[in-house]
Design an enzyme around this catalytic site. Structure first.
Site, PDB file in Angstrom:
ATOM      1  N   TYR A 155       0.836  -1.258   0.205  1.00  0.00           N
ATOM      2  CA  TYR A 155       0.008   0.141  -0.269  1.00  0.00           C
ATOM      3  C   TYR A 155       0.667   1.309  -0.107  1.00  0.00           C
ATOM      4  O   TYR A 155       0.694   2.305  -0.711  1.00  0.00           O
ATOM      5  CB  TYR A 155      -0.889  -0.133   1.374  1.00  0.00           C
ATOM      6  CG  TYR A 155      -1.797   1.016   1.459  1.00  0.00           C
ATOM      7  CD1 TYR A 155      -2.933   0.882   0.521  1.00  0.00           C
ATOM      8  CD2 TYR A 155      -1.897   1.963   2.315  1.00  0.00           C
ATOM      9  CE1 TYR A 155      -3.979   1.874   0.795  1.00  0.00           C
ATOM     10  CE2 TYR A 155      -2.749   2.893   2.355  1.00  0.00           C
ATOM     11  CZ  TYR A 155      -3.744   2.974   1.653  1.00  0.00           C
ATOM     12  OH  TYR A 155      -4.950   4.031   1.864  1.00  0.00           O
ATOM     13  N   ALA A 158       2.322   1.933  -3.338  1.00  0.00           N
ATOM     14  CA  ALA A 158       1.409   2.256  -4.290  1.00  0.00           C
ATOM     15  C   ALA A 158       1.024   3.879  -4.353  1.00  0.00           C
ATOM     16  O   ALA A 158       0.948   4.519  -5.023  1.00  0.00           O
ATOM     17  CB  ALA A 158      -0.111   1.570  -4.121  1.00  0.00           C
TER      18      ALA A 158
END
Ligand code: ADP
Length: 246
Positions: A155, A158
């Site tokens: 995460y 990203a």
């Protein structure tokens, strides 16, 4: 009801609940037409009907932001029903937390595909229209994972990638009067907080200079500001909304 977004078409991804619902509600209250897109189609229809009972200012549609065909279809519907798009909020995201030594390729792929690829696919759908209009606002959701979060290498990568996309795209499209910015919310009082054990939550709050969680409305106020006329000279930035944490 304000008028800051009168005659503006706003697309919010992941609009069925949480932040996306809050952003949609606040844009509607300021006169926008809001295309509320989410992978949970029943949920987003229900949310849109609650926020806009007449249905005059909303469109609720299905999208899987990680699938370019689904993204294309969803935006075709937006253009058909609402015409040109002035504001895009890339909000849809998922977490697939695991310690790095246990993280599977599938967990990595899923988190990156929804957040980073999703932001790419959706931004691609609006960029030509915004260039033609010589007007546009793109706001990308980042996260406190930018500072590093245990269990969130996927995460965090990203969201940091979205930061790179934001800065570079901002440089490309500035001459077309399009701004591209991000927000990075810290510990916010959303549903996810209910799953955090009380003692851990207390520790987290103790580390925040403001000594409290943020409210979804406070993240939304930043999104609306970045989407507004007043923010026309701010681009390529990420606004941290974290009570001074870092
Ligand atoms: P937050 O607290 O950041 O708002 P939520 O998990 O409550 O997080 O909301 C994220 C939203 O994004 C949900 O409504 C979810 O259905 C949506 N979403 C998740 N994955 C996708 C996807 N692939 N495409 C579109 N929307 C998605």
């Amino acid at each position: 009801m304000g008028e800051r977004f009168k005659d503006k078409v706003v697309v919010v991804t992941g609009a069925g609940q949480g932040f996306g619902e809050q952003f949609s509600k606040d844009f509607l209250a300021e006169g926008a037409k809001v295309a509320m897109l989410d992978i949970q189609v029943d949920k987003v229809k229900e949310t849109a009907a609650r926020l806009d009972p007449s249905g005059a200012s909303t469109l609720a549609g299905e999208i899987d932001v990680s699938d370019p065909d689904s993204v294309k279809k969803a935006f075709e519907k937006v253009y058909q029903e609402f015409g040109h798009v002035q504001v895009l909020v890339n909000n849809a995201g998922i977490t697939r937390d695991a310690m790095f030594h246990k993280m599977t390729l599938d967990q990595w792929d899923q988190a990156v595909k929804v957040s980073l690829y999703g932001t790419f696919y959706c931004s691609k759908e609006v960029i030509d229209d915004m260039r033609d209009q010589e007007y546009g606002r793109i706001i990308n959701l980042q996260s406190m994972a930018l500072a590093g979060n245990i269990g969130q290498t996927n995460y965090g990568a990203a969201k940091a990638g979205i930061g790179g996309l934001t800065k570079s795209l901002a440089k490309e499209v500035g001459r077309k009067n399009i701004t591209v910015n991000g927000i990075a919310p810290g510990l916010m009082n959303t549903d996810i907080v209910k799953t955090v054990p009380e003692d851990i939550l207390k520790q987290q709050i103790a580390a925040i200079p403001m000594q409290r969680m943020g409210e979804p409305e406070e993240a939304s106020a930043a999104v609306l500001f970045l989407a507004s006329e007043e923010a026309g000279y701010i681009s390529g930035q990420t606004l941290f909304i974290n009570g001074g944490l870092y």
